[in-house]
Design a protein around this motif. Structure first.
Motif, PDB file in Angstrom:
ATOM      1  N   ILE A 119      14.422   4.867  -5.820  1.00 49.60           N
ATOM      2  CA  ILE A 119      15.790   4.436  -5.457  1.00 49.60           C
ATOM      3  C   ILE A 119      16.933   4.856  -6.315  1.00 49.60           C
ATOM      4  N   THR A 120      16.784   4.721  -7.468  1.00 53.89           N
ATOM      5  CA  THR A 120      17.799   5.305  -8.167  1.00 53.89           C
ATOM      6  C   THR A 120      18.340   6.784  -7.684  1.00 53.89           C
ATOM      7  N   LYS A 121      17.531   7.475  -7.705  1.00 56.11           N
ATOM      8  CA  LYS A 121      17.612   8.857  -7.190  1.00 56.11           C
ATOM      9  C   LYS A 121      18.347   8.967  -5.758  1.00 56.11           C
ATOM     10  N   LEU A 122      17.999   8.061  -4.651  1.00 53.97           N
ATOM     11  CA  LEU A 122      18.560   7.819  -3.501  1.00 53.97           C
ATOM     12  C   LEU A 122      20.089   7.438  -3.778  1.00 53.97           C
ATOM     13  N   GLU A 123      20.302   6.516  -4.591  1.00 55.03           N
ATOM     14  CA  GLU A 123      21.454   5.683  -4.751  1.00 55.03           C
ATOM     15  C   GLU A 123      22.603   7.038  -5.422  1.00 55.03           C
ATOM     16  N   GLU A 124      21.907   7.722  -6.370  1.00 55.55           N
ATOM     17  CA  GLU A 124      22.894   8.704  -6.916  1.00 55.55           C
ATOM     18  C   GLU A 124      23.225   9.904  -5.826  1.00 55.55           C
ATOM     19  N   GLN A 125      22.386  10.149  -4.894  1.00 49.90           N
ATOM     20  CA  GLN A 125      22.640  11.148  -3.688  1.00 49.90           C
ATOM     21  C   GLN A 125      23.676  10.590  -2.742  1.00 49.90           C
ATOM     22  N   ASP A 143       0.857  -1.096  -0.109  1.00 45.03           N
ATOM     23  CA  ASP A 143       0.043  -0.014  -0.157  1.00 45.03           C
ATOM     24  C   ASP A 143       0.929   1.237   0.003  1.00 45.03           C
ATOM     25  N   GLU A 144       1.995   1.037   0.550  1.00 47.28           N
ATOM     26  CA  GLU A 144       2.980   2.127   0.828  1.00 47.28           C
ATOM     27  C   GLU A 144       4.516   1.939   0.806  1.00 47.28           C
ATOM     28  N   VAL A 145       5.353   2.584   0.139  1.00 50.48           N
ATOM     29  CA  VAL A 145       6.728   2.365   0.271  1.00 50.48           C
ATOM     30  C   VAL A 145       7.523   3.221   1.192  1.00 50.48           C
ATOM     31  N   LEU A 146       8.113   2.721   2.182  1.00 50.70           N
ATOM     32  CA  LEU A 146       8.907   3.819   2.979  1.00 50.70           C
ATOM     33  C   LEU A 146      10.341   3.730   2.661  1.00 50.70           C
ATOM     34  N   PHE A 147      10.983   4.874   2.236  1.00 44.41           N
ATOM     35  CA  PHE A 147      12.194   4.897   1.874  1.00 44.41           C
ATOM     36  C   PHE A 147      13.276   5.271   2.952  1.00 44.41           C
ATOM     37  N   LEU A 148      14.527   4.732   3.290  1.00 45.91           N
ATOM     38  CA  LEU A 148      15.592   4.973   3.920  1.00 45.91           C
ATOM     39  C   LEU A 148      16.600   5.496   3.237  1.00 45.91           C
ATOM     40  N   ALA A 149      17.434   6.182   3.997  1.00 42.33           N
ATOM     41  CA  ALA A 149      18.840   6.447   3.260  1.00 42.33           C
ATOM     42  C   ALA A 149      19.767   6.982   4.647  1.00 42.33           C
ATOM     43  N   ASP A 150      20.840   6.229   4.615  1.00 43.30           N
ATOM     44  CA  ASP A 150      21.851   6.769   5.691  1.00 43.30           C
ATOM     45  C   ASP A 150      21.545   6.810   7.146  1.00 43.30           C
TER      46      ASP A 150
END
Length: 245
Positions: A238-244, A212-219
């Motif tokens: 995900i691609t955008k997060l990996e590029e950052q 229903d929802e995707v939660l994104f984490l980074a660092d």
């Protein structure tokens, strides 16, 4: 419990290592997982997604903050009370099926009840297998089943105790695309028909699109969310997060 938080993570911090080698896996993370909903957790490698799942499920203790499951604060429980809560109120599915090779599907599903000191009722065990399309595999051992069938046995085993939350860590990671689709269809069905609460960590945009929802984490921090996800939208995020990174 629908739309109310089944699991609430409040300002949680989790660090691994010592002194100069410390790594913050989670950094002041707050999130709620609603009851009767399917939430996928994604992020680049090392983002803290598996740590979040383990802390939310009481497998790992937090260093700071609080985790609440249906009114119970996990960090206030003793080890024995936490073990009992995991056994009675939480279901787990992992990438590795973790089935006992010498036991039949029926015996593998009954195992959590036996370990809890409860006498498994055959009708309950068979109902769990039947619900996952395994009526004709009850007497088969893991080596006699496909990967997809083994994962469905693992899901039946996780559900036989009727958990309040089902936590899944890369449940399709060891499966081919056809078996992955079958497993994800089953998880989606559990939410839609039985209002099961599911929290799933995955790296697969297709698997995440069933949520229903995707939660994104980074660092170790929340980096946004996505309602009504599609594989394309998830992959782009995900691609955008990996590029950052």
């Amino acid at each position: 419990m629908d739309n109310e938080a089944m699991v609430t993570v409040s300002r949680v911090g989790k660090t691994y290592g010592r002194r100069d080698n410390k790594v913050a896996a989670l950094d002041d993370v707050s999130v709620r997982f609603p009851g009767g909903r399917f939430t996928a957790v994604m992020g680049p490698s090392g983002s803290g997604k598996s740590t979040l799942l383990q802390c939310a499920a009481g497998i790992d203790r937090v260093d700071s903050g609080e985790v609440e499951l249906a009114g119970t604060f996990l960090n206030k429980l003793s080890e024995s009370a936490l073990t009992k809560l995991r056994r009675d109120r939480i279901g787990f599915v992992f990438q590795a099926f973790n089935l006992v090779p010498s036991l039949t599907a029926r015996q593998n599903v009954a195992l959590p009840l036996m370990l809890a000191g409860r006498r498994p009722k055959r009708r309950d065990v068979d109902a769990a297998l039947d619900r996952l399309g395994l009526a004709d595999r009850r007497r088969h051992r893991p080596g006699e089943m496909s990967g997809g069938q083994q994962q469905r046995v693992a899901i039946a085993r996780a559900l036989v105790t009727r958990p309040q939350v089902l936590f899944a860590d890369e449940p399709t990671g060891a499966l081919d695309s056809r078996s992955s689709r079958q497993v994800m269809d089953l998880l989606r069905e559990l939410v839609d028909q039985q209002r099961q609460t599911i929290v799933m960590v995955t790296h697969d945009p297709v698997a995440a699109s069933f949520a229903d929802e995707v939660l994104f984490l980074a660092d170790g921090r929340i980096a946004g969310s996505l309602e009504a996800p599609t594989p394309e939208l998830v992959a782009a995020r995900i691609t955008k997060l990996e590029e950052q990174q």
